[in-house]
Design an enzyme around this catalytic site. Structure first.
Site, short mmCIF file in Angstrom:
data_model
loop_
_atom_site.label_atom_id
_atom_site.label_comp_id
_atom_site.label_asym_id
_atom_site.label_seq_id
_atom_site.Cartn_x
_atom_site.Cartn_y
_atom_site.Cartn_z
N GLU A 108 -6.66 2.90 -25.61
CA GLU A 108 -6.42 2.34 -27.16
C GLU A 108 -7.45 2.25 -27.97
O GLU A 108 -8.40 2.62 -28.80
CB GLU A 108 -5.07 2.56 -27.64
CG GLU A 108 -4.37 3.58 -26.62
CD GLU A 108 -3.57 2.74 -25.64
OE1 GLU A 108 -4.25 1.85 -25.35
OE2 GLU A 108 -2.98 4.22 -25.53
N PHE A 146 12.11 3.58 -27.44
CA PHE A 146 11.35 3.03 -26.45
C PHE A 146 10.11 3.21 -26.96
O PHE A 146 9.63 4.86 -27.34
CB PHE A 146 11.47 4.45 -25.04
CG PHE A 146 10.60 4.12 -24.22
CD1 PHE A 146 10.05 2.97 -23.97
CD2 PHE A 146 9.53 5.44 -23.98
CE1 PHE A 146 8.88 2.74 -23.03
CE2 PHE A 146 8.46 5.19 -22.76
CZ PHE A 146 7.78 4.09 -22.53
N GLN A 147 9.06 2.79 -26.87
CA GLN A 147 7.36 2.95 -27.63
C GLN A 147 7.68 3.44 -29.56
O GLN A 147 6.83 3.95 -29.23
CB GLN A 147 6.45 4.26 -26.86
CG GLN A 147 6.31 3.66 -25.44
CD GLN A 147 5.43 4.23 -24.42
OE1 GLN A 147 5.44 5.90 -25.25
NE2 GLN A 147 4.65 4.03 -24.41
N LYS A 168 6.88 13.09 -33.43
CA LYS A 168 7.17 13.83 -32.52
C LYS A 168 7.92 15.39 -32.89
O LYS A 168 6.98 16.46 -32.88
CB LYS A 168 8.15 13.53 -30.58
CG LYS A 168 7.29 14.04 -30.30
CD LYS A 168 7.78 14.23 -28.76
CE LYS A 168 7.43 14.67 -27.66
NZ LYS A 168 7.95 13.81 -25.82
N MET A 176 -21.92 -18.79 -28.06
CA MET A 176 -21.35 -19.23 -29.49
C MET A 176 -20.25 -19.98 -29.23
O MET A 176 -20.56 -21.35 -30.17
CB MET A 176 -20.75 -18.00 -30.07
CG MET A 176 -21.29 -18.59 -31.95
SD MET A 176 -23.13 -19.29 -32.75
CE MET A 176 -24.07 -17.68 -32.79
#
Lengths: 157, 564
Positions: B50, B112-113, B162, B474
């Site tokens: 993502e 969940f999630q 959803k 760096m």
């Protein structure tokens, strides 16, 4: 320069659930201090008014105002220079204290006894924040059980 | 028309003219993906992470100037996207990022999630929404695109539960956006502009300080014209590379921590800073109290909060830089005599000949700066150049001959390693006619290496050029300079065979140790037009110079490093 002085800022915001957290997040993310914050809807409008008491140099305040203004739901922001400012305090005392003394002090600070129970009495005062602090000092010896301050509200003169 | 929330998303994107969406599906956003399957308005590019979806959308937006669009699911899908949101926020990239959320009935139950997505994105987006009713979707999405693209651009996040994407409601996208509380000022105050022009006319050593906002505002060619009409030299910030074009005689170079000697000295000696859509970042100014100490400041910016935030502006002008520069162009020819600044240009020329941007060749190993110059010689204007973050990024900004705005795509504000490759994928999809180069390091490339799969699948032939010094270069440089050479956790001697990695994903890899090999590899990769990795073994201990140590004054540059 006037550094780190107390400032009162009013913010007019669109009335939606996330707005308050947007404002408090902004203060914490940028390291600004909030001394008190009050919020309530403006009657007959879709806006709410926040009164924020903060402190900082004029440069910090300028940034606070600009950053607040950048938030999408913020309509107006102003820092008050010449204002009428009031704050309320509620205090609970045990019944055994000298009620007439307390009542007299309340009177001097624009307050009164508002509720009497079996064990406790409640008083309120509404005055300038500094005077509310003075009041709270003055009543210390009457053993207040609980104190709540409302935070300041202000209007430009 | 009565349609589902998911259909509304598709419809809104179509109405906004979106042709490319980057994303990754998951449980909470499945209703929308089901509609994506059925539609033909836009192409959906499935990245392999993502974070990469957001960076790809950023690259796409930066190269096209359009709003970038990305889509992710709830929970980890969203949290993976946060780095991208923060990156877009810091660099003012217009984006709309849509995330799925658990159904309304489950919000707040640690489902969940489930994660408080708007709570997280609040501090790294320009604005965000949690849509609780499908009948709000048309308004919210329209506002999201409007807010992302107007004023100071930035990412807007829209979180949709959803059940809201399943809900049927009325959809009408024709209503104009009405945001009483959001009205960016775009036209500069005429009186302030006149005063600014008068200040310029009175100055002896004025300097244009050009920021990335010029590129966002599509104002680069107007700025070139203004510089030319006034005969005033310009320094570019990292974000503004390409504004003036490398052949422009008025362009000094980049300024700041790794800016050129001439650019930093010009900023230290100027008597009037003309800041156009720049924000006085600490990597630009060095020690603030010593920054352009004897100069007045004109500051043009669309964001009032950027003005006088760090450096007090004597002539603040809030407005779209394109409008303001156009207004300045009307006044400048009459009021300003460019001959007046010729001695100043001479002084700057002297600075430049004293300490030009340079590096010393090494007979054994390729110098990384040479690679950048060589890409420039071979591809020049024909390539768009993305970078990751680190030494290679600074060398690219210093040594690539940028000729136009939107040619250079890099993570400036947030400094996100792993940005370059997915961004270059977005760049290729937005500008297919140009070669898309990602200049990267052996550290950065591993932070989104999985995107090889995306690039191969969608035939987006990004050429990754790894300046491989077996170091997190760096950080190693800072350890060498400021930590007494204690190279803590920066040695990357153990690393993959990048040629095999590229081949394993179906791309093509080149291992390069000589200049001849590099030329051959780059030419071959361009010709074959496939996803490529060119692993260039460069000098291990090369430092990015000049350097203004963090918190130091711009005029105190480290020009050489001699190992004792």
């Amino acid at each position: 320069m006037s550094d780190n002085v107390r400032r009162v800022v009013s913010v007019i915001v669109y009335n939606e659930s996330s707005t308050l957290s947007r404002i408090t997040d902004l203060f914490s993310a940028r390291g600004y201090n909030i001394e008190s914050l009050t919020v309530a809807p403006i009657p007959e409008s879709k806006y709410s008014r926040l009164t924020i008491v903060t402190s900082g140099s004029s440069r910090v305040i300028e940034q606070i105002i600009k950053q607040l203004h950048k938030l999408i739901p913020v309509l107006k922001v102003y820092e008050h220079a010449d204002l009428v400012e009031k704050e309320m305090a509620l205090v609970k005392f045990p019944m055994g204290e000298n009620i007439s003394d307390i009542d007299a002090i309340c009177g001097a600070y624009n307050g009164k006894i508002v509720n009497v129970g079996t064990d406790v009495i409640f008083v309120m005062v509404a005055d300038e924040p500094k005077r509310v602090s003075n009041f709270l000092n003055a009543i210390k010896k009457y053993h207040p059980k609980e104190i709540v301050r409302s935070g300041a509200v202000a209007l430009e003169r | 028309m009565q349609i589902s929330g998911a259909q509304m998303v598709i419809e809104a994107l179509a109405q906004e003219g979106v042709t490319t969406v980057f994303g990754y599906p998951g449980g909470a956003i499945m209703n929308v993906y089901d509609e994506i399957y059925k539609q033909e308005n836009f192409e959906h590019i499935l990245t392999r992470h993502e974070q990469a979806a957001i960076h790809a959308a950023e690259g796409y937006s930066k190269v096209t100037g359009k709003v970038g669009v990305a889509m992710v699911t709830s929970g980890p899908g969203f949290t993976n996207a946060v780095t991208g949101l923060a990156d877009a926020y810091m660099d003012s990239i217009p984006m709309v990022v849509i995330s799925g959320q658990v159904p309304m009935s489950l919000i707040g139950t640690d489902a969940f999630q489930e994660i408080d997505a708007v709570g997280i994105s609040r501090s790294c987006t320009k604005h965000n929404y949690l849509v609780t009713d499908a009948s709000d979707l048309a308004r919210v999405l329209k506002e999201a695109f409007h807010i992302a693209a107007t004023g100071r651009p930035g990412p807007v996040h829209v979180d949709i539960p959803k059940d809201v994407t399943a809900q049927i409601a009325e959809f009408d996208y024709s209503k104009p956006v009405e945001l009483e509380t959001y009205k960016p000022v775009t036209k500069g105050n005429a009186r302030q502009i006149k005063k600014a022009i008068e200040a310029i006319a009175a100055a002896k050593r004025p300097l244009l300080y050009l920021g990335g906002g010029i590129i966002n505002a599509n104002a680069a060619y107007e700025v070139r014209e203004l510089a030319k009409v006034m005969g005033i030299p310009a320094v570019e910030t990292f974000m503004a590379r390409g504004t003036m074009g490398h052949e422009n005689p008025l362009l000094i170079s980049m300024l700041g921590m790794h800016g050129s000697y001439a650019a930093n000295m010009a900023m230290s000696e100027t008597d009037l800073v003309i800041a156009l859509a720049a924000r006085f970042d600490d990597r630009v100014t060095g020690k603030l109290s010593e920054f352009a100490k004897n100069a007045g400041v004109i500051h043009v910016d669309i964001d009032p909060a950027s003005i006088s935030k760090l450096v007090n502006a004597d002539y603040p002008i809030v407005g779209d830089v394109k409008n303001v520069v156009e207004a300045m162009l009307e006044l400048a020819p009459k009021k300003i005599d460019s001959a007046r600044y010729e001695p100043w240009l001479e002084t700057i020329g002297h600075f430049d000949s004293l300490h030009p941007l340079q590096y010393h060749e090494d007979s054994e190993r390729i110098k990384p700066q040479w690679v950048i110059e060589r890409i420039g010689e071979l591809l020049g204007d024909n390539a768009n150049i993305s970078t990751d973050v680190g030494q290679h990024q600074m060398w690219t900004a210093q040594f690539y001959p940028f000729s136009r705005p939107r040619q250079f795509i890099s993570s400036g504000g947030l400094g996100t390693m792993g940005f370059g490759f997915p961004a270059a994928i977005g760049v290729k999809s937005g500008a297919p006619d140009k070669v898309s180069i990602n200049v990267t390091g052996d550290g950065s490339i591993l932070m989104n290496i999985q995107e090889l799969m995306t690039a191969v699948e969608y035939k987006l032939p990004v050429i990754n050029i790894i300046l491989n010094n077996n170091f997190l270069g760096m950080v190693r440089q800072w350890q060498t300079l400021f930590y007494d050479k204690r190279h803590s956790s920066t040695d990357l001697s153990v690393q993959p065979d990048f040629v095999k990695v590229a081949e394993g994903f179906g791309g093509i890899g080149y291992s390069v140790s000589t200049k001849e090999e590099f030329d051959a590899a780059l030419k071959d990769a361009v010709e074959k037009n496939v996803v490529a990795m060119i692993d260039v073994k460069v000098h291990r201990m090369e430092n990015v110079l000049p350097m203004v140590p963090a918190g130091g004054s711009l005029f105190n540059m480290m020009l050489e490093y001699k190992d004792k």
